[in-house]
Design a protein around this motif. Sequence first.
Motif, PDB file in Angstrom:
ATOM      1  N   CYS A  80      19.559  39.187 -57.368  1.00  0.00           N
ATOM      2  CA  CYS A  80      20.268  37.918 -57.419  1.00  0.00           C
ATOM      3  C   CYS A  80      19.821  37.096 -58.628  1.00  0.00           C
ATOM      4  CB  CYS A  80      20.027  37.129 -56.131  1.00  0.00           C
ATOM      5  SG  CYS A  80      20.789  35.495 -56.157  1.00  0.00           S
ATOM      6  N   HIS A  82      20.131  34.040 -59.062  1.00  0.00           N
ATOM      7  CA  HIS A  82      19.697  32.701 -58.699  1.00  0.00           C
ATOM      8  C   HIS A  82      18.313  32.691 -58.040  1.00  0.00           C
ATOM      9  CE1 HIS A  82      19.803  28.900 -56.265  1.00  0.00           C
ATOM     10  NE2 HIS A  82      20.041  28.463 -57.470  1.00  0.00           N
ATOM     11  N   CYS A  83      18.144  33.491 -56.967  1.00  0.00           N
ATOM     12  CA  CYS A  83      16.870  33.445 -56.240  1.00  0.00           C
ATOM     13  C   CYS A  83      15.994  34.678 -56.527  1.00  0.00           C
ATOM     14  CB  CYS A  83      17.109  33.315 -54.739  1.00  0.00           C
ATOM     15  SG  CYS A  83      17.874  34.764 -53.995  1.00  0.00           S
ATOM     16  N   CYS A 101      23.153  37.007 -54.313  1.00  0.00           N
ATOM     17  CA  CYS A 101      23.054  37.406 -52.919  1.00  0.00           C
ATOM     18  C   CYS A 101      24.015  36.540 -52.104  1.00  0.00           C
ATOM     19  CB  CYS A 101      21.618  37.255 -52.422  1.00  0.00           C
ATOM     20  SG  CYS A 101      21.079  35.554 -52.243  1.00  0.00           S
ATOM     21  N   CYS A 104      23.231  32.687 -51.869  1.00  0.00           N
ATOM     22  CA  CYS A 104      23.461  31.921 -53.098  1.00  0.00           C
ATOM     23  C   CYS A 104      24.960  31.843 -53.397  1.00  0.00           C
ATOM     24  CB  CYS A 104      22.718  32.544 -54.269  1.00  0.00           C
ATOM     25  SG  CYS A 104      20.936  32.417 -54.096  1.00  0.00           S
TER      26      CYS A 104
HETATM   27 ZN   LIG Z   1      20.167  34.595 -54.148  1.00  0.00          ZN
END
Ligand SMILES: [Zn+2]
Length: 126
Positions: A80, A82-83, A101, A104
């Motif tokens: 992912c 983002h995370c 994911c 997100c």
């Molecule tokens: Zn994520």
Amino acid sequence: MTKSELNKFRNILERKQAELEQFVRNREGIAIEKSPDALDEVQHAAERELAIRNLDRESHLLRNVRAALRRIEEGNFGVCLHCEEDISPKRLAAVPWTAFCIQCQEMADRHHAGDGHFDAEMLSAA
Ligand SMILES: [Zn+2]
């Protein structure tokens, strides 16, 4: 992720990329087509608007597919953006070009919920 899994995704993504490139090329032709006949104008305007909407969506998808192929080359496919958690295999199987994911993605979708209205304004102003 194993090398053979990565290869499988690369194949899927390359096929999708070719398919989308073809689609976008065809749609660009429709989007710029202009009728000299005023009676056809309304019909054509509607077709054009639909073509532009589709083109927009497919171009966006094409960008995502290309970015996913780049991530395969860079070795961070399936993570992912983002995370930085692993994206679930089930989600990747369904949407191989996803960069996020599910958590997100849902967050991003909620954040962009107002975009539909914005797009409609852009089109009527064009
Ligand atoms: Zn994520």
